[in-house]
Design an enzyme around this catalytic site. Sequence first.
Site, mmCIF file in Angstrom:
data_model
loop_
_atom_site.group_PDB
_atom_site.id
_atom_site.type_symbol
_atom_site.label_atom_id
_atom_site.label_comp_id
_atom_site.label_asym_id
_atom_site.label_seq_id
_atom_site.Cartn_x
_atom_site.Cartn_y
_atom_site.Cartn_z
ATOM 1 N N ASP A 80 0.933 -1.070 -0.030
ATOM 2 C CA ASP A 80 0.085 0.031 0.039
ATOM 3 C C ASP A 80 0.768 1.160 -0.005
ATOM 4 O O ASP A 80 1.171 1.518 1.171
ATOM 5 C CB ASP A 80 -0.860 0.107 1.278
ATOM 6 C CG ASP A 80 -2.166 -0.955 1.198
ATOM 7 O OD1 ASP A 80 -1.855 -2.149 0.252
ATOM 8 O OD2 ASP A 80 -3.187 -0.947 1.949
ATOM 9 N N LYS A 129 -6.729 3.559 -3.095
ATOM 10 C CA LYS A 129 -7.409 3.442 -1.812
ATOM 11 C C LYS A 129 -7.394 4.962 -1.417
ATOM 12 O O LYS A 129 -6.776 5.653 -1.654
ATOM 13 C CB LYS A 129 -6.191 2.935 -1.132
ATOM 14 C CG LYS A 129 -6.409 2.739 0.324
ATOM 15 C CD LYS A 129 -5.165 1.899 1.069
ATOM 16 C CE LYS A 129 -5.095 2.197 2.673
ATOM 17 N NZ LYS A 129 -3.891 1.451 3.057
ATOM 18 N N LYS A 133 -10.274 0.346 -2.512
ATOM 19 C CA LYS A 133 -10.203 0.154 -0.994
ATOM 20 C C LYS A 133 -10.543 1.190 -0.220
ATOM 21 O O LYS A 133 -9.815 2.470 -0.254
ATOM 22 C CB LYS A 133 -8.740 -0.215 -0.837
ATOM 23 C CG LYS A 133 -8.535 -0.817 0.761
ATOM 24 C CD LYS A 133 -7.134 -1.116 1.202
ATOM 25 C CE LYS A 133 -7.054 -1.235 2.639
ATOM 26 N NZ LYS A 133 -5.279 -1.727 3.089
#
Length: 216
Positions: A92, A153, A182
């Site tokens: 991430d 995300k 996400k």
Amino acid sequence: MTKQEFLAMNDHSLLKPQLTKEEIMEGLQYAKENHCASVCINPCNLDMAREVLEGSDVDICTVIGFPSGAHTTFSKVAEAIDAYARGAVELDMVIDIGALRNGEYEDVYDDIKAVVDATPAIVKVILENAYLTKEQIVKGCQLAEKAGAHFVKTSTGFAPSGATAEDIKLMRETVSEKVHVKAAGGVSTRADVEAMVAAGADRVGVSRTKAIAAEF
């Protein structure tokens, strides 16, 4: 949504820097026993995660350029290579938020692509929406997809605000079906999770996993 459906789409977050070894171990065991999608853990704890989760169905996720994104591309790539070598299969990464706000789109693209190309890992690109306009969120998503990222995300969880259903809907509408979305940051109840899923999220990042699971 069932309890297990929630757990199976959740990246159980263990990113608070003050967590003790005992607390991290407890979180890893919980994720393993409850079949979370992954555990998202700081790079310094990857060896522990690999040891605990070996042979389980829980993936190991870590963070790159976290939480500010204000790192050189060189250092982000080095982090990615090291993390993958130590067992992380999902990364991430935080974008260069200031560069996106400056309109330096080529730099943002190059930064993301360098991390994507560094390893075979799944890359989730954190935009940190709290600091962006809607137009900047759209542009960030477009750049992430162009660079080959697997997810976009919303947040790190360390900004003034986190995921909103409105932002998730915008992100889902911006990227193609090849890219997942996400929701992370402030997702703290079952209702929050269900709102994110209804808006288009197919993964959530939650630190309060146990509390939310108890709501089912």
